[in-house]
Design a protein around this motif. Structure first.
Motif, PDB file in Angstrom:
ATOM      1  N   PHE A  17       0.839  -1.194   0.000  1.00  0.00           N
ATOM      2  CA  PHE A  17       0.000   0.000   0.000  1.00  0.00           C
ATOM      3  C   PHE A  17       0.877   1.249   0.000  1.00  0.00           C
ATOM      4  N   VAL A  18       0.447   2.252  -0.754  1.00  0.00           N
ATOM      5  CA  VAL A  18       1.218   3.493  -0.809  1.00  0.00           C
ATOM      6  C   VAL A  18       1.295   4.132   0.562  1.00  0.00           C
ATOM      7  N   ARG A  19       0.148   4.295   1.228  1.00  0.00           N
ATOM      8  CA  ARG A  19       0.164   4.961   2.535  1.00  0.00           C
ATOM      9  C   ARG A  19       0.885   4.113   3.573  1.00  0.00           C
ATOM     10  N   ASP A  20       0.732   2.801   3.517  1.00  0.00           N
ATOM     11  CA  ASP A  20       1.378   1.927   4.496  1.00  0.00           C
ATOM     12  C   ASP A  20       2.890   1.928   4.347  1.00  0.00           C
ATOM     13  N   PHE A  21       3.357   2.108   3.107  1.00  0.00           N
ATOM     14  CA  PHE A  21       4.794   2.024   2.873  1.00  0.00           C
ATOM     15  C   PHE A  21       5.540   3.262   3.366  1.00  0.00           C
TER      16      PHE A  21
END
Length: 574
Positions: A148-152
């Motif tokens: 995930f973009v936000r998780d990364f």
């Protein structure tokens, strides 16, 4: 864009930063390299917390004789010097038995690094991200096996702070390539600039090949596209540039175009009379229906941060100059709107309590026609004498007074909050420690909604029951945001207290995604174990405390041109 798949090489040798002694004893910083400015000396002073414990006492360093000064003078604000901060990418707290900065290395650090490295995802031999969770005990993976973009973001920051920028560069380039895909949900095409919510590496053993499969919202619960992904991508591009000193990535035509496409989506003109972004429920970290439809604080703060980062990254060519002009105008309008209408403290609360309604014309005080009877009962006890925060949402006849952690922390880091407002937010956190931190940092939202309101607002969502998940759950990933905000405002003792609290359970509980209950006492009823951003958020928080120069990656100085609104009369209030 074939050059995006080329080999990624490490950017030059990185200069070392002079070892910081103890954080409280820092009188001068001498950073040997800066992306924006030549080296200079930073003078930083100590500030006492609300319980009058100095940073010297917290870090176990003898305090020098105090000298009389005002609270404002004592405020240790790295934000005043962020342009001069260069984060050298030193390997911090890893592969060494003891920290170089007088911090005792906690056993959780080594465990966290091991878990973070096991979460790495490879594409054609190169690391391109980290999966959301490594919970092998859960049969149903859903989309937790994706990047995930936000998780990364916290994972990327951890690698940057540890001197490993290659994976971050790979991630930026791969997601940029996915942005160029045709994005279609049913028969509707999404905007060209939309960044994916997540992606997955698909292995074909027959052809011995690998491909990337992106999700732009067409597979998400509720089928909502991620508004925040593009903002996080710009934030991460700036963090990479600041950390490595390598401007070549941001200057690539593909990256410049990617930024412009994202900006085109959110700077487009329409019918809206507000400078804020109209968003659907489920478009951000709170990715299910939780009553954030409208103008949620999380998106507005991220929007502000992304615009300011883009100003630093856009090239001054013909296309870039056009966007710079549009960004500058939007930033001034957005900062005025947010600081005027989203901010609440005891005085503002009293003003709203006495509002008149049905006011018309530009002289109206109650501009959004908010009915005073709509004020929730809990806020009168929650609001401290000293303290304040940005409320969750403002739109016609609606003010969502809930506390949203991510939005308020980003407001501090982006300097959307004025220095006085930033201090007030930290005062609120200290004053309401039991409610917002409890036994496990940190409440994503406060308070929880329940009973009939829960049924109406969430649609009877069984995952977002009271004090669980997004509805008042405690999320360890928020530690890194809290820590960065604490350091920027000169209150690192708050962050250290929260980190030490998390260390009593986080690793022992196998790094859960979230905790339940009013105090965060219970592991979330549906929480995945070995949640990667819980791991990375802890590591980033630790490294920020060890080496505050890393703050330059994630925080921006106050823009002196965006002065807070001058309240010449009562017509300037809500």
């Amino acid at each position: 864009m074939s050059n995006l798949d080329g080999d990624v090489s490490q950017n030059g040798s990185l200069k070392k930063v002079d070892a910081l002694r103890a954080l409280a004893e820092i009188e001068e910083f001498d950073f040997s390299r800066s992306l924006d400015k030549p080296p200079r000396t930073l003078n930083m002073e100590r500030q006492r917390s609300c319980d009058e414990r100095s940073m010297n006492e917290l870090f176990g360093v003898p305090s020098p004789s105090p000298r009389p000064s005002s609270r404002a003078e004592n405020n240790f604000r790295l934000s005043d010097h962020l342009d001069g901060l260069y984060s050298p990418g030193r390997r911090s707290g890893f592969n060494s038995p003891r920290s170089q900065y007088w911090f005792e290395t906690h056993p959780s650090v080594a465990e966290a690094w091991d878990a973070l490295r096991r979460s790495l995802v490879f594409f054609r031999g190169q690391p391109v991200g980290t999966i959301a969770a490594l919970d092998n005990n859960t049969e149903e993976q859903l989309n937790y096996d994706q990047v995930f973009v936000r998780d990364f973001v916290p994972s990327a920051l951890a690698f940057l702070m540890n001197g490993e920028p290659e994976i971050v560069k790979n991630f930026i380039l791969k997601t940029l390539r996915l942005q160029s895909w045709e994005k279609k949900i049913d028969r509707f095409h999404l905007g060209e600039g939309v960044m994916p919510a997540s992606f997955k590496v698909l292995h074909d053993p027959v052809r011995n090949s690998e491909t990337l499969m992106a999700d732009f919202g067409e597979s998400a619960i509720g089928r909502v596209a991620p508004v925040d992904s593009g903002f996080w991508w710009i934030f991460l591009l700036r963090a990479y540039t600041k950390s490595t000193g390598d401007t070549s990535l941001a200057e690539m035509p593909e990256c410049q175009k990617g930024m412009r496409l994202i900006l085109s989506l959110c700077l487009s003109e329409g019918f809206d009379t507000f400078p804020t972004l109209l968003c659907a429920d489920g478009c951000c970290m709170i990715d299910r229906r939780m009553g954030v439809y409208g103008y949620p604080i999380e998106i507005q703060a991220l929007f502000f941060m992304a615009l300011r980062c883009a100003l630093l990254l856009l090239k001054q060519d013909d296309e870039g100059k056009e966007f710079v002009e549009r960004i500058t105008k939007r930033l001034h309008a957005l900062s005025f709107h947010m600081r005027s209408y989203y901010w609440i403290d005891l005085k503002q609360l009293n003003d709203i309590y006495r509002y008149k309604t049905e006011e018309y014309s530009h002289t109206a005080v109650n501009k959004f026609n908010v009915i005073p009877d709509s004020l929730p009962e809990w806020i009168f006890d929650f609001m401290p004498v000293h303290g304040g925060y940005f409320i969750g949402n403002v739109s016609p006849a609606k003010m969502d007074f809930r506390w949203f952690c991510l939005g308020n922390c980003i407001a501090i880091l982006s300097s959307l909050a004025t220095p006085e407002q930033s201090t007030a937010i930290m005062d609120l956190i200290e004053s309401r420690w039991e409610e917002l931190v409890g036994e496990m940092p940190l409440k994503v939202i406060y308070p929880a909604i329940e009973s009939h309101e829960w049924r109406i607002v969430t649609g009877c969502d069984p995952k977002n029951t009271r004090w669980s998940y997004h509805n008042g759950g405690s999320w360890p990933v928020l530690l890194w945001l809290l820590t960065a905000a604490c350091i920027k405002t000169g209150r690192p003792q708050i962050a250290r207290r929260a980190i030490e609290l998390a260390e009593t359970r986080l690793a022992k509980d196998n790094w859960p995604e979230y905790y339940d209950g009013k105090l965060g006492r219970f592991i979330g009823k549906q929480a995945r174990k070995f949640q990667t951003w819980s791991v990375a958020g802890y590591l980033v928080a630790k490294m920020l405390l060890e080496d505050p120069s890393h703050l330059g990656m994630v925080a921006l100085e106050e823009d002196k041109q965006m002065k807070p609104p001058m309240r010449r009369s009562h017509s300037w209030t809500f």
